[in-house]
Design a protein around this motif. Structure first.
Motif, PDB file in Angstrom:
ATOM      1  N   MET A 114      15.385  39.188 -52.676  1.00 18.13           N
ATOM      2  CA  MET A 114      16.138  38.868 -51.807  1.00 18.13           C
ATOM      3  C   MET A 114      17.470  39.676 -51.583  1.00 18.13           C
ATOM      4  N   ARG A 115      17.384  40.867 -52.874  1.00 15.19           N
ATOM      5  CA  ARG A 115      18.695  41.462 -53.089  1.00 15.19           C
ATOM      6  C   ARG A 115      18.344  42.124 -53.034  1.00 15.19           C
ATOM      7  N   GLY A 116      19.221  43.623 -52.803  1.00 17.36           N
ATOM      8  CA  GLY A 116      19.256  45.070 -52.920  1.00 17.36           C
ATOM      9  C   GLY A 116      19.471  45.646 -54.010  1.00 17.36           C
ATOM     10  N   GLY A 117      20.284  47.046 -53.399  1.00 21.14           N
ATOM     11  CA  GLY A 117      20.155  47.559 -54.765  1.00 21.14           C
ATOM     12  C   GLY A 117      19.841  49.215 -55.092  1.00 21.14           C
ATOM     13  N   HIS A 118      18.794  49.105 -54.495  1.00 26.61           N
ATOM     14  CA  HIS A 118      17.841  50.729 -55.120  1.00 26.61           C
ATOM     15  C   HIS A 118      18.323  51.359 -53.471  1.00 26.61           C
ATOM     16  N   ALA A 119      18.173  52.913 -53.135  1.00 27.35           N
ATOM     17  CA  ALA A 119      18.352  53.618 -52.444  1.00 27.35           C
ATOM     18  C   ALA A 119      17.238  53.736 -50.787  1.00 27.35           C
ATOM     19  N   GLY A 178       5.954  38.475 -48.822  1.00 29.44           N
ATOM     20  CA  GLY A 178       6.657  37.254 -49.501  1.00 29.44           C
ATOM     21  C   GLY A 178       6.747  35.517 -48.279  1.00 29.44           C
ATOM     22  N   ALA A 179       5.511  35.394 -47.610  1.00 28.98           N
ATOM     23  CA  ALA A 179       5.807  34.505 -46.435  1.00 28.98           C
ATOM     24  C   ALA A 179       5.506  33.463 -47.534  1.00 28.98           C
ATOM     25  N   PRO A 180       5.549  32.418 -47.200  1.00 23.62           N
ATOM     26  CA  PRO A 180       6.234  31.170 -48.175  1.00 23.62           C
ATOM     27  C   PRO A 180       5.110  30.027 -46.862  1.00 23.62           C
ATOM     28  N   LEU A 181       3.783  30.616 -47.008  1.00 21.64           N
ATOM     29  CA  LEU A 181       2.807  30.268 -45.371  1.00 21.64           C
ATOM     30  C   LEU A 181       2.625  28.140 -45.855  1.00 21.64           C
ATOM     31  N   LEU A 182       2.315  28.124 -46.576  1.00 18.62           N
ATOM     32  CA  LEU A 182       2.154  27.131 -47.319  1.00 18.62           C
ATOM     33  C   LEU A 182       3.446  26.598 -47.836  1.00 18.62           C
ATOM     34  N   GLY A 183       4.132  26.626 -47.902  1.00 22.32           N
ATOM     35  CA  GLY A 183       5.245  26.188 -48.864  1.00 22.32           C
ATOM     36  C   GLY A 183       5.616  26.804 -49.944  1.00 22.32           C
ATOM     37  N   ALA A 184       6.561  26.022 -50.838  1.00 22.58           N
ATOM     38  CA  ALA A 184       7.000  26.478 -52.298  1.00 22.58           C
ATOM     39  C   ALA A 184       7.368  25.566 -52.986  1.00 22.58           C
ATOM     40  N   ALA A 208       5.230  42.363 -58.410  1.00 24.50           N
ATOM     41  CA  ALA A 208       6.265  41.930 -58.061  1.00 24.50           C
ATOM     42  C   ALA A 208       6.754  40.656 -57.796  1.00 24.50           C
ATOM     43  N   ASN A 209       7.910  41.061 -57.723  1.00 26.67           N
ATOM     44  CA  ASN A 209       9.297  40.049 -57.510  1.00 26.67           C
ATOM     45  C   ASN A 209       9.539  39.434 -56.288  1.00 26.67           C
ATOM     46  N   HIS A 210      10.300  37.988 -55.617  1.00 30.38           N
ATOM     47  CA  HIS A 210       9.962  37.474 -55.046  1.00 30.38           C
ATOM     48  C   HIS A 210      11.334  38.630 -54.263  1.00 30.38           C
ATOM     49  N   ARG A 211      11.974  38.085 -54.771  1.00 29.49           N
ATOM     50  CA  ARG A 211      13.740  38.334 -54.031  1.00 29.49           C
ATOM     51  C   ARG A 211      13.607  40.129 -54.661  1.00 29.49           C
ATOM     52  N   ASN A 212      12.873  40.535 -54.849  1.00 29.88           N
ATOM     53  CA  ASN A 212      13.366  42.190 -55.425  1.00 29.88           C
ATOM     54  C   ASN A 212      12.330  42.621 -54.603  1.00 29.88           C
ATOM     55  N   ILE A 213      11.064  42.533 -53.919  1.00 24.33           N
ATOM     56  CA  ILE A 213       9.861  42.760 -53.335  1.00 24.33           C
ATOM     57  C   ILE A 213      10.618  43.904 -52.549  1.00 24.33           C
ATOM     58  N   VAL A 214      12.248  43.926 -51.754  1.00 26.95           N
ATOM     59  CA  VAL A 214      12.584  44.582 -50.663  1.00 26.95           C
ATOM     60  C   VAL A 214      13.174  46.004 -51.639  1.00 26.95           C
ATOM     61  N   ARG A 215      13.210  46.181 -52.339  1.00 21.96           N
ATOM     62  CA  ARG A 215      13.321  46.940 -53.444  1.00 21.96           C
ATOM     63  C   ARG A 215      13.237  48.130 -53.393  1.00 21.96           C
TER      64      ARG A 215
END
Length: 650
Positions: A1-6, A236-242, A561-568
């Motif tokens: 979920m966190r960024g940091g890459h251009a 990264g949609a938790p379509l059936l939960g986590a 691809a990690n759940h929290r870092n996929i947006v990077r």
């Protein structure tokens, strides 16, 4: 979920918003007049971002004096996230963060509200040191500005991620405001929007689509969607939960914050949204809330679960294993929450109890499936042993089972949108089940994890590394959400699917594998018959071959691809860029962009090949020194503009 890459991936679909206005001279990365005719109005697209859990700043809306600390809370002070105040005045900070577990109101001494605009999702804790560590969308916004995207083309829709869906609307009118945001974007920009949702943001968007059904005349609902939403990217949609939600509920999950697990548990369980990501069965559904709204029956009636035969014929509710296995003290005349021992569903359906152990006072191991978590059986069984269970059960029944719009703990059918891209990471070690036992400590530290069940690349393992029996999927999840939950969107694909597997890095097409017109069985995973090189990370595309008229669906699986870092991920950014560029081009020759090759698109993609003593990708890149370059790779630049290179992907 966190960024940091251009090169944050979210920028990919927004780079298309002003294609005709982006200057071509910027490092070869823009489009000039030679880039083709971008007609059809899609140059006026807007990008609407729905962030994930804990990805929006919260600010104080109170004056709170903190004893024994030089730091107080004043109106508009950061609460989430201010690590300085968290460390120096944790009790004050908790007052501003926690909600009443029953009615979801603020603490009497302090209230917090979500910040607004892009600033709410750029950095959670701005600062020289904390800023980069908590960056979410900051670098992405800077990147968009560099490429000339106008400020009104980028719209963030932050929300109070602590609240359950009904309270979001009741307290903040969030879904009314979101509807107005779509309508304003259409009027301002002249075109529909691209929705980008990550993690819990997908659950929020789903609820919005169901809420919208009750706000718009039935005959105008699909028309409104077509006019206002061009494409939906579910990442990264938790379509059936986590399953991690269970860990956060019972023992706490700190997410890297400098707090104890017990403190994290107290805070998390006060949030009504804590149940929004609970795992649930793919075989059970609730009554149709849309039809019920127009019936004579009360909107607040209990939504009864209806499970098909597969729920009781197969093990684990379609999950790899039981979600929770917990030891409880055995007491004569033991009761299961509100039900008697003989009628408790957890004992009858899923749990084997050793009666001799119970008679002699030994701990009893209870096991609960995803269905028994989502229908409240687990919380009823634990009511006598855990003080949080009754509060969570109340929230479950009031805000989820009794929600007049939607019971979110039910499988999601494909929404009636024109273009849907479901994107997630795979093949990482992901938690799918837990073993708990009493810790002997007082609440909130009264439970301890004794073992964890992981899925990894098609197998189940315990924490000690031993193989575990169960129903593992063909792959594993993204380190946060299990694979069966992420891949549920494969059921949104058409009856025939084209599968392509290609390396994530730039490639010449020699390692691309294609399987066309693969039959898809309902509620069955699609397992490609393709090879892998152990040293290569792949991206596997599942794309409609046959679909509903006017609808397109694609599923992309990214290795490692990690759940929290996929947006990077710059790889995913590139793929989204190419797909949407192809989508809006008037001369496109196929439904989806070709996967045959992937070459450099920007100067940053060129690099120095020390083995050949030249720039890599010699047909596209050349050595061209500019003042200020400090190493050979910086001097490798594109020979032609990106606009010329992109013409290969029409």
């Amino acid at each position: 979920m966190r960024g940091g890459h251009a090169t944050l991936l979210a920028a990919s679909f927004l780079l298309l918003l002003l294609l005709v206005a982006i200057p071509a001279a910027h490092g070869g990365g823009g489009f000039g007049a030679d880039g083709g005719d971008f007609s059809g109005g899609y140059g006026k697209l807007s990008g609407i971002i729905i962030p994930g859990f804990a990805s929006t700043q919260l600010r104080a809306w109170s004056i709170l004096d903190c004893p024994y600390s030089p730091l107080d809370f004043n109106p508009l002070d950061l609460v989430w996230l201010d690590t300085t105040k968290l460390l120096s005045a944790v009790n004050c900070w908790l007052k501003c963060m926690m909600l009443d577990p029953y009615n979801q109101t603020d603490h009497p001494e302090c209230k917090s509200r979500p910040d607004g605009g892009l600033s709410a999702i750029t950095e959670l804790d701005p600062g020289y040191i904390t800023g980069p560590l908590s960056s979410v969308w900051k670098e992405w916004v800077k990147w968009c500005i560099e490429f000339g995207i106008e400020a009104n083309a980028i719209i963030a829709v932050p929300y109070d991620w602590r609240l359950p869906p009904n309270k979001l609307e009741e307290r903040d009118l969030y879904f009314h405001k979101l509807k107005i945001t779509f309508e304003t974007a259409l009027k301002l920009r002249g075109g529909p929007s691209i929705v980008f949702a990550h993690s819990l943001g997908n659950n929020v968007f789903r609820y919005f689509l169901e809420w919208l059904k009750l706000e718009i005349a039935p005959k105008k609902y699909v028309k409104w969607l077509d006019e206002h939403i061009h494409a939906y990217f579910a990442v990264g949609a938790p379509l059936l939960g986590a399953t991690e939600t269970i860990k956060a509920t019972l023992s706490g999950f700190t997410s890297g914050l400098p707090v104890s697990e017990g403190t994290a548990r107290l805070m998390f369980n006060s949030f009504g949204s804590s149940l929004w990501m609970m795992p649930f069965s793919k075989h059970c559904r609730a009554e149709n809330g849309y039809l019920k709204h127009f019936s004579a029956r009360s909107k607040k009636g209990h939504h009864t679960y209806h499970c098909d035969d597969h729920e009781f014929q197969a093990n684990y509710s379609g999950w790899p294993t039981n979600i929770i296995n917990i030891e409880i003290p055995a007491i004569r005349g033991m009761k299961c929450g509100l039900a008697s021992y003989e009628t408790c569903p957890s004992f009858v359906g899923a749990t084997q109890v050793n009666m001799s152990d119970a008679e002699y006072g030994f701990p009893t191991l209870l096991s609960f499936s995803a269905r028994e978590v989502s229908d409240g059986t687990f919380f009823r069984a634990m009511a006598d042993y855990d003080s949080d269970s009754q509060r969570l059960l109340y929230q479950l029944e009031q805000s989820y089972h009794g929600d007049p719009v939607l019971n979110p703990l039910t499988p999601w059918d494909r929404p009636p949108l024109r273009n849907i891209f479901c994107i997630y990471g795979t093949d990482l070690k992901t938690e799918v089940g837990y073993y708990y036992a009493p810790s002997g400590k007082p609440y909130p530290d009264n439970w301890i994890i004794t073992d964890v069940i992981y899925e990894l690349e098609g197998s189940l393992y315990s924490r000690s590394g031993n193989l575990v029996e169960g129903n593992p999927g063909a792959a594993s999840g993204d380190e946060t959400v299990p694979y069966n939950s992420l891949s549920w969107c494969k059921n949104w694909l058409g009856s025939k699917v084209n599968i392509t597997r290609a390396p994530q890095s730039e490639h010449d097409g020699s390692d691309v594998q294609v399987d066309l017109d693969v039959e898809r069985e309902p509620e069955m995973d699609i397992i490609p018959n393709m090879t892998r090189s152990p040293r290569v990370k792949y991206i596997t595309y599942y794309e409609d071959s046959e679909s509903l008229p006017g609808k397109r669906t694609a599923v992309w699986e990214l290795d490692k691809a990690n759940h929290r870092n996929i947006v990077r991920s710059p790889v995913l950014m590139r793929e989204l860029w190419l797909e949407m560029w192809h989508d809006i081009h008037p001369d496109k020759k196929s439904e989806f962009v070709t996967k045959a090759t992937r070459g450099p698109l920007r100067d940053e993609d060129c690099y120095w090949d020390y083995g050949k003593a030249r720039c890599a990708w010699a047909e596209h890149c050349e050595y061209r020194y500019l003042f200020g370059d400090v190493h050979l790779g910086q001097s490798c630049r594109l020979k032609n503009s990106s606009a010329d290179l992109l013409l290969h992907y029409v």
